[in-house]
Design a protein around this motif. Structure first.
Motif, PDB file in Angstrom:
ATOM      1  N   VAL A  10      32.420  41.957  12.433  1.00  0.00           N
ATOM      2  CA  VAL A  10      33.466  41.529  13.366  1.00  0.00           C
ATOM      3  C   VAL A  10      34.836  41.870  12.777  1.00  0.00           C
ATOM      4  CG1 VAL A  10      34.510  39.555  14.548  1.00  0.00           C
ATOM      5  CG2 VAL A  10      32.012  39.728  14.368  1.00  0.00           C
ATOM      6  N   ASN A  11      34.984  41.715  11.459  1.00  0.00           N
ATOM      7  CA  ASN A  11      36.246  42.070  10.798  1.00  0.00           C
ATOM      8  C   ASN A  11      36.495  43.569  10.797  1.00  0.00           C
ATOM      9  OD1 ASN A  11      36.533  39.356  10.133  1.00  0.00           O
ATOM     10  ND2 ASN A  11      35.737  39.611   8.062  1.00  0.00           N
TER      11      ASN A  11
ATOM     12  N   ARG B 258      48.378  44.022  10.476  1.00  0.00           N
ATOM     13  CA  ARG B 258      49.664  44.332   9.867  1.00  0.00           C
ATOM     14  C   ARG B 258      49.608  43.947   8.391  1.00  0.00           C
ATOM     15  NH1 ARG B 258      53.519  40.777  11.924  1.00  0.00           N
ATOM     16  NH2 ARG B 258      51.903  39.472  12.857  1.00  0.00           N
ATOM     17  N   GLU B 259      50.629  44.298   7.658  1.00  0.00           N
ATOM     18  CA  GLU B 259      50.701  43.907   6.254  1.00  0.00           C
ATOM     19  C   GLU B 259      50.614  42.386   6.157  1.00  0.00           C
ATOM     20  OE1 GLU B 259      50.648  44.750   2.342  1.00  0.00           O
ATOM     21  OE2 GLU B 259      50.898  46.281   3.899  1.00  0.00           O
ATOM     22  N   GLY B 260      49.714  41.902   5.335  1.00  0.00           N
ATOM     23  CA  GLY B 260      49.482  40.467   5.218  1.00  0.00           C
ATOM     24  C   GLY B 260      48.133  40.053   5.763  1.00  0.00           C
ATOM     25  N   ASP B 261      47.554  40.865   6.656  1.00  0.00           N
ATOM     26  CA  ASP B 261      46.201  40.609   7.152  1.00  0.00           C
ATOM     27  C   ASP B 261      45.231  40.839   5.987  1.00  0.00           C
ATOM     28  OD1 ASP B 261      43.681  40.665   8.339  1.00  0.00           O
ATOM     29  OD2 ASP B 261      44.339  41.811  10.081  1.00  0.00           O
ATOM     30  N   PRO B 262      44.407  39.845   5.638  1.00  0.00           N
ATOM     31  CA  PRO B 262      43.537  40.020   4.467  1.00  0.00           C
ATOM     32  C   PRO B 262      42.436  41.050   4.663  1.00  0.00           C
ATOM     33  CG  PRO B 262      43.046  37.958   5.586  1.00  0.00           C
ATOM     34  CD  PRO B 262      44.302  38.508   6.215  1.00  0.00           C
ATOM     35  N   HIS B 263      42.069  41.360   5.926  1.00  0.00           N
ATOM     36  CA  HIS B 263      40.940  42.287   6.108  1.00  0.00           C
ATOM     37  C   HIS B 263      41.094  43.202   7.326  1.00  0.00           C
ATOM     38  CE1 HIS B 263      39.700  39.218   8.974  1.00  0.00           C
ATOM     39  NE2 HIS B 263      39.508  38.339   8.006  1.00  0.00           N
ATOM     40  N   SER B 264      42.245  43.837   7.458  1.00  0.00           N
ATOM     41  CA  SER B 264      42.405  44.818   8.530  1.00  0.00           C
ATOM     42  C   SER B 264      41.922  46.188   8.063  1.00  0.00           C
ATOM     43  CB  SER B 264      43.871  44.935   8.947  1.00  0.00           C
ATOM     44  OG  SER B 264      44.032  46.011   9.863  1.00  0.00           O
ATOM     45  N   PRO B 265      41.187  46.930   8.917  1.00  0.00           N
ATOM     46  CA  PRO B 265      40.779  48.292   8.535  1.00  0.00           C
ATOM     47  C   PRO B 265      41.893  49.319   8.719  1.00  0.00           C
ATOM     48  CG  PRO B 265      39.923  47.758  10.704  1.00  0.00           C
ATOM     49  CD  PRO B 265      40.600  46.506  10.195  1.00  0.00           C
TER      50      PRO B 265
ATOM     51  N   PRO C 166      40.045  45.554  27.008  1.00  0.00           N
ATOM     52  CA  PRO C 166      40.532  45.279  28.367  1.00  0.00           C
ATOM     53  C   PRO C 166      41.749  44.366  28.420  1.00  0.00           C
ATOM     54  CG  PRO C 166      38.585  43.967  27.914  1.00  0.00           C
ATOM     55  CD  PRO C 166      38.758  44.882  26.740  1.00  0.00           C
ATOM     56  N   PHE C 167      41.983  43.592  27.340  1.00  0.00           N
ATOM     57  CA  PHE C 167      43.068  42.619  27.352  1.00  0.00           C
ATOM     58  C   PHE C 167      44.186  43.025  26.396  1.00  0.00           C
ATOM     59  CE2 PHE C 167      39.352  40.158  28.691  1.00  0.00           C
ATOM     60  CZ  PHE C 167      39.829  39.591  29.864  1.00  0.00           C
ATOM     61  N   THR C 168      45.379  42.614  26.718  1.00  0.00           N
ATOM     62  CA  THR C 168      46.535  42.890  25.871  1.00  0.00           C
ATOM     63  C   THR C 168      46.507  42.000  24.639  1.00  0.00           C
ATOM     64  OG1 THR C 168      47.871  43.484  27.788  1.00  0.00           O
ATOM     65  CG2 THR C 168      49.051  42.911  25.764  1.00  0.00           C
ATOM     66  N   ALA C 169      46.605  42.605  23.474  1.00  0.00           N
ATOM     67  CA  ALA C 169      46.675  41.871  22.212  1.00  0.00           C
ATOM     68  C   ALA C 169      47.667  42.591  21.312  1.00  0.00           C
ATOM     69  CB  ALA C 169      45.306  41.787  21.553  1.00  0.00           C
ATOM     70  N   ARG C 170      48.159  41.897  20.293  1.00  0.00           N
ATOM     71  CA  ARG C 170      49.162  42.491  19.400  1.00  0.00           C
ATOM     72  C   ARG C 170      48.529  43.368  18.332  1.00  0.00           C
ATOM     73  NH1 ARG C 170      52.292  37.617  16.947  1.00  0.00           N
ATOM     74  NH2 ARG C 170      50.125  37.074  16.490  1.00  0.00           N
ATOM     75  N   ASP C 171      47.212  43.531  18.388  1.00  0.00           N
ATOM     76  CA  ASP C 171      46.491  44.228  17.330  1.00  0.00           C
ATOM     77  C   ASP C 171      45.470  45.159  17.947  1.00  0.00           C
ATOM     78  OD1 ASP C 171      44.050  42.516  17.878  1.00  0.00           O
ATOM     79  OD2 ASP C 171      45.489  40.985  17.278  1.00  0.00           O
ATOM     80  N   LYS C 172      44.562  45.682  17.120  1.00  0.00           N
ATOM     81  CA  LYS C 172      43.571  46.641  17.589  1.00  0.00           C
ATOM     82  C   LYS C 172      42.180  46.023  17.747  1.00  0.00           C
ATOM     83  CE  LYS C 172      46.014  50.617  15.624  1.00  0.00           C
ATOM     84  NZ  LYS C 172      46.334  51.239  16.915  1.00  0.00           N
ATOM     85  N   SER C 173      42.109  44.727  17.996  1.00  0.00           N
ATOM     86  CA  SER C 173      40.825  44.070  18.205  1.00  0.00           C
ATOM     87  C   SER C 173      40.124  44.659  19.423  1.00  0.00           C
ATOM     88  CB  SER C 173      41.042  42.566  18.401  1.00  0.00           C
ATOM     89  OG  SER C 173      41.967  42.333  19.443  1.00  0.00           O
TER      90      SER C 173
ATOM     91  N   HIS D  98      35.736  40.479  20.728  1.00  0.00           N
ATOM     92  CA  HIS D  98      36.840  40.192  19.817  1.00  0.00           C
ATOM     93  C   HIS D  98      38.201  40.435  20.455  1.00  0.00           C
ATOM     94  CE1 HIS D  98      37.756  38.901  15.816  1.00  0.00           C
ATOM     95  NE2 HIS D  98      38.445  39.980  15.508  1.00  0.00           N
ATOM     96  N   ASN D  99      38.289  41.435  21.330  1.00  0.00           N
ATOM     97  CA  ASN D  99      39.558  41.659  22.015  1.00  0.00           C
ATOM     98  C   ASN D  99      39.888  40.478  22.930  1.00  0.00           C
ATOM     99  OD1 ASN D  99      40.593  43.033  24.939  1.00  0.00           O
ATOM    100  ND2 ASN D  99      41.840  43.476  23.125  1.00  0.00           N
TER     101      ASN D  99
END
Length: 316
Positions: free
Chosen positions: A227-228, A123-130, A238-245, A261-262
């Motif tokens: 990894v970033n 999300r906005e504020g993540d220093p290294h999201s693609p 396979p796991f629920t996360a708030r992002d696209k890891s 990473h997920n």
């Protein structure tokens, strides 16, 4: 001192996310540390073609890669960032030193950036999201470059007072943080010294510096940066996360288990990232050794109920 930290630092925290800008000197050093090892890596293939690479170089490169990679994965990441276990003072300092020898920046800045990443993941504020520029092919290409390497060249500096107050209050870690320039010299010259002594030649020192120093640092840089970037773009979820890891198995061994990473984003404070059968996680294995030796306590191992709670009920 305990480093058990809540992984999800609230975006509503009163202190600002960014605290000023990197100095001109800091920006120059970032570029130097990123570019010089990369140039060495680019030169590696023609240099290795028929000469310039021997078993001593390979052995030294493997040793220093493993040492410094585990310093980042176990130390900087699982311990200092997420508090996945408690460590004795000696282990804490050793992890801070070996992580610093990976040449990925001083420990306090590294941890501050990564805690900020988890607080704002993708999300906005993540220093290294693609994913910051959109979902079109062009936007994702730009995002990949940003997540992999480009973010390092931004001048904004994550606010350490907000994200790492525990490390700022730790005299040992403050000292290691100041030692970063000296540890950079050590991580490059130690392989040269070892190569020279083992072969008893200046040529052995030169090739040790090149392969186990510069090339090793460059390879580790790109594995960490992958990894970033890659692990937020492709792989299994396979796991629920708030992002696209995502879990990206081809990097599991080189990253010492970080590319699951997920699994990590679904349970950030867990000491093992490869939580499913067959998922190799060298870092977790070593944490288990530390636990048996009494150097690590309060280790947060995966629990069936936590895994079941985070597992997706439908296929990704």
């Amino acid at each position: 001192m305990s480093t058990r930290i809540a992984s999800d630092l609230s975006p509503a925290a009163p202190q600002p996310m960014v605290a000023g800008e990197k100095t001109t000197t800091e920006m120059f050093l970032v570029k130097l540390f990123a570019v010089v090892p990369a140039l060495a890596l680019a030169a590696a293939v023609p240099l290795a073609w028929g000469w310039g690479l021997g078993w001593v170089d390979l052995g030294l490169a493997a040793f220093f890669y493993t040492l410094t990679c585990l310093g980042v994965t176990i130390g900087f990441h699982r311990y200092f960032t997420h508090g996945a276990f408690k460590a004795t003072r000696g282990l804490r300092i050793a992890l801070a030193v070996t992580g610093s020898m990976a040449m990925q920046g001083p420990i306090i800045g590294w941890v501050a950036d990564h805690r900020r990443h988890h607080a704002y993941a993708d999300r906005e504020g993540d220093p290294h999201s693609p994913w910051l520029f959109g979902t079109s092919a062009r936007a994702l290409a730009k995002g990949f470059w940003h997540a992999h390497l480009g973010w390092l060249f931004q001048r904004e500096q994550t606010n350490a007072a907000r994200f790492t107050p525990d490390l700022l209050a730790d005299a040992d870690i403050q000292r290691v943080n100041r030692w970063f320039p000296a540890l950079t010299v050590v991580t490059l010259l130690a392989p040269a010294l070892a190569g020279g002594l083992i072969t008893w030649s200046w040529w052995g020192a030169a090739t040790g510096f090149f392969w186990a120093g510069l090339v090793r640092v460059a390879v580790l840089h790109h594995v960490t940066w992958s990894v970033n970037s890659i692990c937020h773009l492709i792989g299994d979820r396979p796991f629920t996360a708030r992002d696209k890891s995502a879990n990206f198995w081809p990097l599991a061994i080189l990253s010492m288990g970080e590319s699951w990473h997920n699994s990590h984003h679904a349970d950030p404070t867990c000491a093992r990232h490869g939580v499913r059968r067959g998922q190799v996680d060298v870092s977790a294995r070593l944490i288990r050794v530390f636990e048996k030796l009494g150097w690590a306590t309060g280790v947060r191992w995966p629990r069936p109920e936590r895994l079941a709670r985070n597992l997706k009920t439908t296929a990704p």
